[in-house]
Design a protein around this motif. Structure first.
Motif, mmCIF file in Angstrom:
data_model
loop_
_atom_site.group_PDB
_atom_site.id
_atom_site.type_symbol
_atom_site.label_atom_id
_atom_site.label_comp_id
_atom_site.label_asym_id
_atom_site.label_seq_id
_atom_site.Cartn_x
_atom_site.Cartn_y
_atom_site.Cartn_z
ATOM 1 N N ARG A 176 0.836 -1.203 0.000
ATOM 2 C CA ARG A 176 0.000 0.000 0.000
ATOM 3 C C ARG A 176 0.873 1.255 0.000
ATOM 4 O O ARG A 176 0.610 2.211 -0.731
ATOM 5 N N THR A 210 2.338 1.748 -3.456
ATOM 6 C CA THR A 210 1.326 2.276 -4.376
ATOM 7 C C THR A 210 1.127 3.776 -4.154
ATOM 8 O O THR A 210 1.093 4.556 -5.111
ATOM 9 N N ILE A 211 1.013 4.177 -2.900
ATOM 10 C CA ILE A 211 0.815 5.598 -2.582
ATOM 11 C C ILE A 211 2.027 6.418 -3.025
ATOM 12 O O ILE A 211 1.891 7.504 -3.604
ATOM 13 N N GLU A 212 3.232 5.905 -2.780
ATOM 14 C CA GLU A 212 4.442 6.623 -3.165
ATOM 15 C C GLU A 212 4.550 6.749 -4.684
ATOM 16 O O GLU A 212 4.921 7.807 -5.207
ATOM 17 N N ASN A 214 1.984 6.764 -6.833
ATOM 18 C CA ASN A 214 0.982 7.760 -7.244
ATOM 19 C C ASN A 214 1.444 9.173 -6.940
ATOM 20 O O ASN A 214 1.262 10.093 -7.748
ATOM 21 N N TYR A 215 2.066 9.368 -5.785
ATOM 22 C CA TYR A 215 2.567 10.692 -5.406
ATOM 23 C C TYR A 215 3.646 11.155 -6.391
ATOM 24 O O TYR A 215 3.641 12.302 -6.840
#
Length: 146
Positions: free
Chosen positions: A37, A40-42, A44-45
């Protein structure tokens, strides 16, 4: 004191061993889920940050013409230049009193001119008739200017 070695035996019930294995598996699964997770967030960022910086660059450089222009823009600029030239010609003709006008417009203006003259004449006749009536009612002497 008890001696502990690699041959030391520990007696545990089977359900405790299964619980420990299940707990370790669950903890491992949760850990890798959290790591995935975060990845994925990194990602997208990082992608959004790149988009924002490109957008900022576009927003600044496009109006300046540093990134080129679309063919439609070039066509519009040519049309604007043509219209500006035509406007200058018409302005010069209007200022010199040689402006072209539509034949229909000329006919319309002539019609209105005739109508206005007719209305002015009718107004003057009605005014004179009213003044004559006023003089007749008051027994006044008529003058040329009424």
């Amino acid at each position: 004191m008890a001696k502990i070695s690699d041959n030391t035996e520990i007696a545990l019930p089977l359900r405790n061993i299964i619980s420990m294995i299940a707990g370790a598996s669950l903890a491992t699964w949760a850990y890798f889920g959290i790591v995935e997770r975060l990845n994925t967030i990194e990602t997208n960022y990082t992608m959004m940050n790149a988009d924002v910086s490109q957008n900022t660059e576009f927003r600044i450089k496009w109006p300046r013409g540093e990134m080129g222009s679309l063919p439609a823009d070039s066509e519009q600029f040519m049309l604007i230049e043509h219209l500006a030239t035509e406007l200058e010609k018409l302005t010069t003709e209007i200022e010199s009193g040689q402006a072209p006008f539509d034949q229909q417009q000329k006919l319309t203006l002539e019609f209105y001119e005739k109508r206005i003259k007719g209305l002015e004449e009718a107004h003057e006749k009605i005014r004179n008739d009213i003044m004559d009536m006023v003089h007749d009612m008051n027994g006044m002497k008529k003058t040329n200017g009424h």
